[in-house]
Structure formats: structure tokens, C-alpha cells
Design an enzyme around this catalytic site. Structure first.
Site, short mmCIF file in Angstrom:
data_model
loop_
_atom_site.label_atom_id
_atom_site.label_comp_id
_atom_site.label_asym_id
_atom_site.label_seq_id
_atom_site.Cartn_x
_atom_site.Cartn_y
_atom_site.Cartn_z
N HIS A 162 0.88 -1.19 -0.10
CA HIS A 162 -0.22 -0.10 0.00
C HIS A 162 0.77 1.05 -0.22
O HIS A 162 0.64 2.27 -0.60
CB HIS A 162 -0.91 0.17 1.17
CG HIS A 162 -1.86 0.90 1.11
ND1 HIS A 162 -3.15 1.05 0.51
CD2 HIS A 162 -1.89 2.43 1.91
CE1 HIS A 162 -3.89 2.04 0.83
NE2 HIS A 162 -3.06 2.80 1.56
N GLU A 205 -8.09 7.40 -5.01
CA GLU A 205 -7.62 6.46 -3.92
C GLU A 205 -8.54 5.43 -3.40
O GLU A 205 -9.71 5.83 -3.42
CB GLU A 205 -6.97 7.24 -2.65
CG GLU A 205 -5.95 6.62 -2.15
CD GLU A 205 -5.26 7.30 -1.23
OE1 GLU A 205 -4.05 7.54 -1.49
OE2 GLU A 205 -5.73 7.86 0.16
N SER A 206 -8.14 4.33 -3.47
CA SER A 206 -9.02 3.11 -2.94
C SER A 206 -9.15 3.10 -1.66
O SER A 206 -8.34 3.31 -0.75
CB SER A 206 -8.31 1.82 -3.41
OG SER A 206 -7.17 1.68 -2.85
N HIS A 207 -10.36 2.69 -1.06
CA HIS A 207 -10.61 2.32 0.30
C HIS A 207 -11.37 0.81 0.15
O HIS A 207 -12.38 0.85 0.99
CB HIS A 207 -11.13 3.43 1.14
CG HIS A 207 -10.49 3.48 2.33
ND1 HIS A 207 -11.07 3.90 3.74
CD2 HIS A 207 -9.13 3.47 2.69
CE1 HIS A 207 -10.50 4.01 4.47
NE2 HIS A 207 -9.08 3.70 3.96
N GLN A 260 -8.10 9.28 12.10
CA GLN A 260 -8.39 10.06 11.10
C GLN A 260 -8.33 11.67 11.62
O GLN A 260 -7.88 11.93 12.84
CB GLN A 260 -9.80 9.83 10.74
CG GLN A 260 -10.17 8.47 10.39
CD GLN A 260 -9.28 8.21 8.97
OE1 GLN A 260 -9.68 8.78 7.78
NE2 GLN A 260 -8.21 7.47 8.97
N SER A 304 -4.22 -0.46 -5.60
CA SER A 304 -4.64 -1.44 -4.80
C SER A 304 -4.61 -2.95 -5.28
O SER A 304 -5.41 -3.28 -6.14
CB SER A 304 -6.39 -1.20 -4.61
OG SER A 304 -6.92 -1.97 -3.76
#
Lengths: 228, 738
Positions: B51, B95-97, B316, B538
């Protein structure tokens, strides 16, 4: 003519209201920080939309305790024009400047789309609706989680009797229907005023439809109406 | 080291538990000349995770074109930046989550949105638009409704509160995503060119400051989790998913932008994946400095946190910044005004080491370089998937029509991948900031830029089925489609970002797909003159060894010089000519028709002509500029018939009458797919358009005229616009239950 736009932590339509006041209404505008007590000589106060204090606890419930609100309440009690849009409407009911409450939408989801509103009172009933004659249908966007207007039956009777219901949700043809009432508000109420008619709250966003480029300038009427 | 005594002893086995291979562990020990302690090993584990380090993908990503006259910052920073003139620049990234969203859909998606917005405003830009590309499993899979509902609510919950409009994106369903949904979030921001901030430390002695939320135990090793396959125990990883607080992030946004107005900040970076570790190490690395960090000054949410937890927490809504010495008090006042934590936690040092102290003891002392550029670089073996030939050889000619043209159109228009996404985007605030000139539901969304005549067009695109059948070609077509989509609203493409979602890179077939897809994106970008300015990879999107469809999502931002020339997708006025730019007949290979009617994936997909795509874009922009064009709509999944139906639904409500006879089979004409095709309408300008198209070598064909209340294709079908609308609007109901 000067609009004062209150900035609470989490307000996110403060810039939009500032822009609408200065561009659609051609007026001066300033931001009023929630921790201050100075209205900076504003002639009109706007409580903008957003998620004041994250809407944690209950929408608008914390913002009413901000220092600036004491000044806004005093200003309203002196007859100064105040408009609360979306979260601003929720803050107005929480602070007691307007009756009733805004509850979770009937389908329990945040809803962002255009709705139709019908003006329920004669033009000039409030300082903000001078240019909106009774029966006129306006198109405006909504964007909220908690927009279902609620009041006890006796209170609703009084609002209706005293002509304090300013806008109702309708369909494009101006009729009250279940589908036209997006959040399940009692009596399809979208906006109301106080007894003195100087304070107005509504869930739809006139600030988001105040110029032709965005495909709709019905909202400009409310900003222009309050400017003499 | 007092704390070391409380920490587990470090062995190769401990390293393996953190996702560090035996070989990597040996390299770490060699780099630092000793065995790392537990905290140091944790830092290596996250920094060397797939990542954060891109260890399997970096050698391929290097082949992307990343420069251009407008590019101010390419890949390597928090996000890429392109200039749009007027002293303004656009910052964007996708961006990936994916992994967190599968485990906990609401928080996973919400914090994905929060993370990408921080990447944008950490560079000084105010976020002005969000998009998201979502891929879910089969519509009837037992988890799909729950995951879809949670993800959409999470995206809305975060973006709405932030006051950033979510204006576009994608939503697809395919059984290949049953065990691995994709949540790719993109944010576009606007910044004055002279106010761009970078994530780098500089100026020995300058204070390092921590701002935002307090640090808790959430999200520890999130980056490592996102770098492994899922198995049956994955659900137990729920505690590694962070919990978002959009209200705090909204305050952080306003406070940072206010702080950036002055000359207080030297460098700033958000704490996203790998939290304090990644931000500290990367800032030191970019600035070629060292950093000294004192953990006793880090604002904590919980008592008794040890250095390992503090360094790896992914709590966060936190930022790390390097301030100008002497400006600490000014910054403290700004962040306190916004009720946020603000603490000096260290300083920039000479040399090249990250040193961390806790309770008066040195707990980490590592050279910066091994953590970043020292990360392993793998050129993993690649091999064409064995079943690819079989897929290509699918005999399309033998497949039946499966019903009348009208029945098939109804079936396709209401199918999960083509029906209206209104249920999704009404949960997103797409008006806030009052810039949305074209909202969700069209080819590309458009946001104007106040104070200028300009507007930006934004879109995200990929058709994973095409990528599966031909990764190089499919990925190139994703770029071409994105460029075509922004051209349909009158915009010229500026640059792309990408989010490359693939399976386990340790499998040669997956690595082959990846390498081919990267090559395809690069080829299309070079041909269209559109650089790649940021992106995200990802990998390991697999569950129990089943990989997803290769999904290289392309996010593209285009520029419109004059907002008066923004195009629209739908039919406008009765009598307008309906025209087709591009080939009349498409292919059924990899089509939605094949997926919906026959449940199959196969065939050889047609190739994109990138030179023609470029010319097509010019033609569309010119048409909107000179007023020739009244509408333009890309012909994509579902082919010509579906695209015409969409033109009816996106416009004034008018239908159209169409006349075009099939050359071979009717299905290919109506539902076949091919790149480079756009349906446009024009009134008197049609003649001029025909000439311009001929000059550019673009096929031009009159299909019919706008008018009536139905879509009437002579001899093939006739359906009322009302019927089309019902079918289209009702398509998601079976999945959402609403």
C-alpha cells in the site's frame, strides 16, 4: 444594505449565502464568527446550511448556545430580518425563534434533489418574500437528513391560523401530494415565519438556485426581496 | 530503551506476522546494522507494505507519461497538480478504500472520502468536487444490499458534512466483486498557484507540529491489512478500520486553509495510511532532512498508549506540519480558534535519521532512506492467463437474440449496470458550493470556477470486462472513454489520475494483467496528450484466491475555457437532427448485452483508434464553442439503442424517430459496443458538422430527428419515453429495496 452570514463550526453553506447575497442581491455581505458577539452592523442575518457542530446530539441543538446567537436573538426581537436555511432553520427552531422541530426525513435518508414550493402568503408577508406572490410555485433544491417539520396540533393550528406557513412542498403543478413532500413534513410545511414575521426558516436552499448558470434562479427572489 | 523491555522480542516470525517476508526482514537488519526493535519493525512493515511502497507496481508505473506544459506536480506528492491559467491550479487524485469498505462499509467508505480530501487540502487546495467509482458483487448476492447501502451512506455522510459536492462517479455490479468490493474515491481541489504546499520538511531547527484530532488506537496496521488477501478471518479485522469524524475534518480543512494564508507553514502532510510513521518519514525523505519526534507531546485519546501504537495509529483527521520557527504561537491561535489540537511534537534535524523519543528514552532511531527508497522493488513474474484464449474464442454468432429488440432494450435499460443511479446520488449533496453546472447522471459533471469564465469537467471511467478480455486495450479505452466523456460537455482533457485495482500480484496472471493495463493507459495518455499526475494501486483484491475483474479506474479532469459553452447530453428541441459520429455497428464482445442476456464474458473486443478519438474530441469542443451542437452523448455500455434512450431521458422529454438498417445482425447495430462513438444533435448546424467531420475523417451518419413522445426506431422497436423512464428509474429497486 449589509447581510451578516453566521459561521458556526461545521457551517458549509456560509460561502454560498455570502455569494448569493453579494451577487444575486448585489448587497454587501460579511461573515460573523460564532464565538463573537458583534453583528458588524448587519441589516439582515443569515443562518446558513451545513452541519453545525457536526449535527451531533441533534441538528442545530448545539449552535443555539454559541455566543453570537444571543446577539441574533436580540436582533430578531428588535424586529431585524433573520433567515435560516436548512441547518439554519433547524437552529432557529432549536433556539426558539421559530416554533416546531425538524425531524429525520420519512425515508431516513439524506436527500438531495429539486423540489417545488408554493408560496402560501401574500407578497410582503415577510421581508424575504416581497417578490413572491401568493400561489407562485418555485423550484429549489433540498439537501438534508432532518427536514421533516413537526409541531403539536395546537401549534400547527396557530401557524395556519396566523398565516405563518410561508412555503409548502407541492408538485410541479402546485398541488400538495405525498410524493411532492420529500421528507414527510406535517401539512407539507417547507418554510415558516414567526408571529412578528421578521424571522423566516426554510429547508430548501434559495442560495443554491440564485443564478441562471446553475439552471435556476428562483432563489434569488428571496435575497433580492429583503433589499429595499 | 525502557520500552523495548515491554515490547515483544523481534524475530523473523514476528516480522512475518506483520507482513514482512523473511528476505525483507534480512534486508532490514542489513540496512540498519542490527535487529530492529518492535516499533521500528512496525514502521518498516507499514512503509514497505504494498500500500505504501508500491513495491510490486513501481517499476511499471514509471512508464507513465507524467509531464506536460500544464503539470506543476506529477506523481510522488500527496496529489498531482495542473495549471489552468489565471494563476489557478487544479489538484486531484483518486484513492482506493476497498478492504476497509468490505469489512465495515459505512466507516470504510467514509474514511476513504475523508482521506482523499485531506490529500487535496494538505496541498493548499480547497476541495471543490468529489467522485467515486464503486464496484459491488452480484445484485442478488446476500451482502450486496448491505454493502451498497453502507458505502453510499458513508460517502454521503462524510462528503455532505464537509460541504464538498459529490458530482459524479460510477456504480457497477459483477459477481467477481462478491468478496472484494471496490470503493475508489476521487477529490478535485482548486489552489492559487503561489499557494501550493508540499509535504516536505526543511529548515533545521524548524518545529514539527501536530494538528487535528487526538491519536487513538484505531486503524493500527490498516496499510498492512490493505496489502493482503482476504480470508474467512477478515471480518475479525473490523477493529483495524478507522472511524471517521467529518465534522472535525471540516474544522481541520478551514483551519489549515486559514493557516496557509500566512507564511507560517514550511511543509504539511496528512496522516493517512501508516499515520505518524508515514508522514514523518516521507516529509523527512522529500526534504532530505532528519526529524526528531517526542511522543510525550502527541495529543492522545487514550491512556497508556505505547510508542508502537502511536507510530502506527491511523486515527483520522490529523496533519503533521513543519512550521517556520517563531510562528508556533500564530499557528496555535488559528487551530485553537477552530477547537483543534495543536502541539509542537518535534523538530527538523540535520542528517538523515528519524529519531523518536518516549518518556525520555530513544525508542526509534532509523535512517530515513531505507524506509522509503530502500523498500524492495519487485519485478514479479508475469504470464498470460491460461483461459484468455478460450474467452476470446467465444462463438458470438451462435448466441440468439433472446427476445425482440424492444424486450431487449427494456431488459438492458433496467439492468443493474445501466439503470438510473438516482437512488445513489440523491444521497450525496451535489449542489453545495453552488458551482455545479452539470450534476450526476450525464457523461461528465461540470463545476464552474467562481471569479473566472472557466469550468472543470470531471469523470471516472473503466469497463472492467473489456480489461479482462484485453488488459492493454481495455485500459487504453478507459482513458479514451474518459476523454470522450469530458468532450461531450465541451471540455479538453487536462490530466488523469488512476486507481489500479487488481488481484494478488504474486500470481503471474494478475501481474500480467497489471503490466498490460499500465501499458494501455500509458499508450492512450501519450496519444491523447494527457499526462498521469497522480494515482493509487490496490493489489491483493482477492478473497479465498478469487480475484476481481482487473479494474484500472481512470479519473479525468478537463477544462472548459468559457462556461457559456458547456455541453449537455439530452435531446433538446423537436426537429433537431440526431447524428452519429463514429461507426454505426458495434461489437457484442464483452458487451452488456452478452452479460445481461447470456451471462457470459468473451469475444475479441474492437480496438480504439486514438488519433480519431483525439479528432472527435476537437470536433465536439468546436461544435459547442460555435453553437453548432445542441447535445452530445457518449455511446458506451448497451450500445446505440441504450444511448438513444438515455438521450431521451436526459433531455427535455422529447423522443426521437430513427432510421438505420442493420448491416449484419440487429443486435450488433442496437446493442453492440465500440469506442469512438457519440450521438449528437444539431439544427441548422448539421451541414457544417458534416463537413467538419469529413475533414477529420470521422464517420458521420444521420440517424433521424428529435420529436414525439417515444423512441421509434423504424422497423425495429417503438417505446414511449415514459416507459423508458419507468424502466430506467426502477432498475435499482430490486437491489436497494427502496
Amino acid at each position: 444594505m449589509k447581510f451578516g452570514v453566521v459561521v458556526f463550526p461545521g457551517s458549509n453553506c456560509d460561502h454560498d449565502c455570502y455569494y448569493a447575497a453579494s451577487h444575486a442581491a448585489g448587497a454587501e455581505a460579511c461573515f460573523l464568527w460564532h464565538k463573537d458577539r458583534d453583528l458588524k452592523g448587519s441589516d439582515v442575518i443569515i443562518l446558513p446550511g451545513g452541519f453545525s457542530y457536526g449535527d451531533y446530539l441533534r441538528s442545530g441543538a448545539m449552535a443555539r448556545f454559541s455566543p453570537i446567537m444571543e446577539e441574533v436573538i436580540a436582533f430578531a426581537n428588535r424586529g431585524g430580518p433573520v433567515i435560516g436555511i436548512c441547518n439554519g432553520f433547524q437552529i432557529l427552531t432549536e433556539s426558539g425563534l421559530l416554533p416546531g422541530a425538524l425531524m429525520r426525513n420519512k425515508h431516513l435518508k439524506f436527500l438531495c434533489r429539486d423540489v417545488f414550493l408554493r408560496a402560501e402568503q401574500d407578497a410582503g408577508r415577510t421581508p424575504f418574500t416581497r417578490n413572491v406572490e401568493k400561489g407562485r410555485v418555485l423550484r429549489m433544491p433540498i439537501a438534508h437528513n432532518d427536514g421533516c417539520y413537526f409541531a403539536e396540533p395546537h401549534l400547527l393550528d396557530r401557524l395556519e391560523g396566523e398565516g405563518q406557513v410561508i412555503f409548502r412542498y407541492v408538485n410541479a403543478a402546485g398541488e400538495i401530494t405525498e410524493i411532492g413532500n420529500p421528507n414527510g413534513s406535517l401539512h407539507a410545511i417547507a418554510g415558516i415565519t414567526n408571529e412578528k414575521r421578521n424571522v423566516v426558516g426554510l429547508m430548501p436552499h434559495p442560495d443554491r438556485c440564485a443564478e441562471e448558470l446553475l439552471g435556476n434562479h428562483d432563489g434569488a427572489l428571496l435575497f433580492q426581496g429583503v433589499v429595499p | 530503551m525502557t520500552n523495548a523491555t515491554r515490547e515483544p522480542e523481534v524475530t523473523a516470525a514476528v516480522a512475518r506476522e506483520m507482513g514482512v517476508t523473511e528476505d525483507e526482514f534480512r534486508r532490514i537488519c542489513e540496512f540498519i546494522g542490527r535487529t530492529p526493535n518492535y516499533t521500528e519493525l512496525g514502521m518498516f512493515a507499514v512503509m514497505w507494505s504494498e500500500h505504501c511502497s508500491y513495491k510490486s507496481s513501481r517499476i511499471h508505473l514509471k512508464t507513465f507519461p507524467t509531464t506536460g506544459a500544464r503539470v506543476l506536480k506529477g506523481p510522488g506528492e500527496n496529489a498531482g497538480i495542473v495549471s489552468i491559467g489565471d494563476g489557478l491550479a487544479v489538484v486531484f487524485k483518486m484513492e482506493s478504500h476497498n478492504h476497509p469498505s468490505f469489512i465495515e462499509p459505512y466507516q470504510g467508505a467514509a474514511t476513504g472520502v475523508g482521506g482523499i480530501m485531506r490529500d487535496i487540502f494538505t496541498m493548499g487546495a480547497r476541495p471543490i468536487a468529489n467522485l467515486n467509482s464503486l464496484s459491488f458483487g452480484a445484485p442478488d448476492h446476500p451482502k450486496t444490499r448491505y454493502l451498497l447501502g453502507g458505502v453510499v451512506a458513508g460517502i454521503g455522510g462524510y462528503g455532505n458534512c464537509m460541504g464538498v459536492p459529490t458530482v459524479g462517479g460510477e456504480l457497477r455490479f459483477n459477481p467477481a466483486y462478491n468478496g472484494n468490493i471496490l470503493v475508489n474515491a476521487m477529490t478535485v481541489g482548486l489552489v492559487p498557484e503561489e499557494k501550493i504546499f508540499l509535504g516536505q520538511a526543511s529548515g533545521v531547527g524548524n518545529p514539527v507540529m501536530y494538528v487535528g484530532s487526538r491519536t487513538g488506537r484505531d486503524g493500527i496496521h490498516g496499510a498492512t491489512m490493505a496489502s493482503g488477501e482476504f480470508d474467512q478471518q477478515t471480518e475479525e479485522k473490523r477493529p483495524t478500520v478507522q472511524v471517521g469524524d467529518p465534522f472535525t475534518e471540516k474544522l481541520l480543512l478551514e483551519a489549515c486553509l486559514e493557516a496557509m494564508k500566512g507564511d507560517h507553514i514550511v511543509g504539511i502532510q496528512d496522516m493517512g495510511a501508516a499515520g505518524l510513521t508515514c508522514s514523518t518519514v516521507e516529509m523527512a525523505d522529500r526534504g532530505e532532512t532528519g526529524i526528531l519526534l517526542d511522543l510525550d507531546r502527541v495529543p492522545l485519546r487514550e491512556e497508556g498508549m505505547v510508542p508502537y501504537e502511536m507510530m502506527l495509529s491511523e486515527s483520522q483527521e490529523r496533519m503533521l506540519l513543519v512550521a517556520q520557527k517563531g510562528h508556533e504561537e500564530a499557528l496555535r491561535q488559528i487551530f485553537e480558534k477552530w477547537d483543534l489540537q495543536c502541539a509542537v511534537v518535534g523538530e527538523v534535524t540535520a542528517g538523515d535519521r528519524v529519531v523518536v523519543t518516549h518518556q525520555g528514552q530513544v525508542v526509534v532511531d532509523l535512517p530515513v532512506n531505507p524506509l522509503t527508497s530502500g523498500a524492495p522493488l519487485y519485478d514479479r513474474p508475469r504470464a498470460e492467463p491460461a483461459n484468455l484464449r478460450e474467452l476470446h474464442d467465444l462463438d458470438l454468432a451462435s448466441l440468439d437474440a433472446g427476445g425482440s429488440p424492444a424486450d431487449t432494450l427494456v431488459k438492458l435499460l433496467g439492468s443493474p449496470n445501466l439503470c438510473s443511479r438516482r437512488w445513489v446520488w440523491t444521497q450525496y449533496d451535489h449542489h453545495v458550493q453552488t458551482n455545479t453546472v452539470r450534476g450526476p447522471g450525464g457523461d461528465a459533471a461540470v463545476v464552474r470556477i467562481k471569479g473566472t469564465r472557466k469550468a472543470l469537467a470531471v469523470t471516472s471511467d473503466v469497463n472492467p470486462r473489456l480489461v479482462a478480455l484485453d488488459p492493454e486495450e481495455g485500459a487504453a479505452q478507459a482513458v479514451a472513454e474518459a476523454a470522450r466523456n469530458v468532450a461531450c460537455v465541451g471540455a479538453a482533457p487536462l490530466a488523469i489520475t488512476d486507481c489500479l485495482n487488481f488481484g494478488n500480484p504474486e500470481k503471474p496472471e494478475i501481474m500480467w494483467q497489471f503490466e498490460r493495463a499500465v501499458a494501455g493507459i500509458g499508450r492512450a495518455c501519450r496519444a491523447l496528450g494527457v499526462p498521469v499526475i497522480s494515482g493509487n494501486v490496490s493489489l491483493y483484491d482477492e478473497t479465498e484466491a478469487k480475484g476481481i475483474l482487473p479494474t484500472p479506474t481512470v479519473g479525468l479532469v478537463g477544462l472548459i475555457d468559457d462556461v457559456a459553452h458547456v455541453g449537455r447530453a439530452g435531446f433538446q428541441d423537436e426537429g433537431d437532427h440526431v447524428l452519429l459520429l463514429g461507426e454505426a455497428t458495434g461489437s457484442l464482445a464483452g458487451s452488456e448485452w452478452l452479460h445481461v442476456l447470456h451471462g457470459k464474458l468473451g469475444g475479441r473486443i474492437p480496438k480504439v483508434d486514438l488519433e480519431r478519438e483525439k479528432a472527435l474530441g476537437e470536433l465536439l469542443r468546436q461544435g459547442f464553442r460555435d453553437g453548432t451542437l445542441k447535445s452530445a452523448h457518449d455511446v458506451s455500455e448497451g450500445g446505440l439503442a441504450v444511448a438513444l434512450a438515455e438521450c431521451c431521458l436526459l433531455g427535455s422529454g422529447s423522443g426521437a424517430s430513427i432510421k438505420l438498417d442493420p448491416i449484419d445482425r440487429v443486435d450488433s447495430l442496437l446493442f453492440g459496443e465500440a469506442p469512438g462513438r457519440v450521438i449528437v444533435t444539431a439544427a441548422a448546424g448539421a451541414k457544417k458538422l458534416e463537413k467538419a467531420a469529413a475533414k477529420l475523417g470521422i464517420p458521420f451518419r444521420k440517424l433521424g430527428k428529435v420529436g414525439g413522445d417515444s423512441l421509434d426506431w423504424k422497423g425495429l422497436f417503438r417505446l414511449s419515453v415514459a416507459t423508458l423512464r419507468d424502466v430506467h428509474e426502477g432498475g435499482l429497486r430490486a437491489i436497494t429495496g427502496a
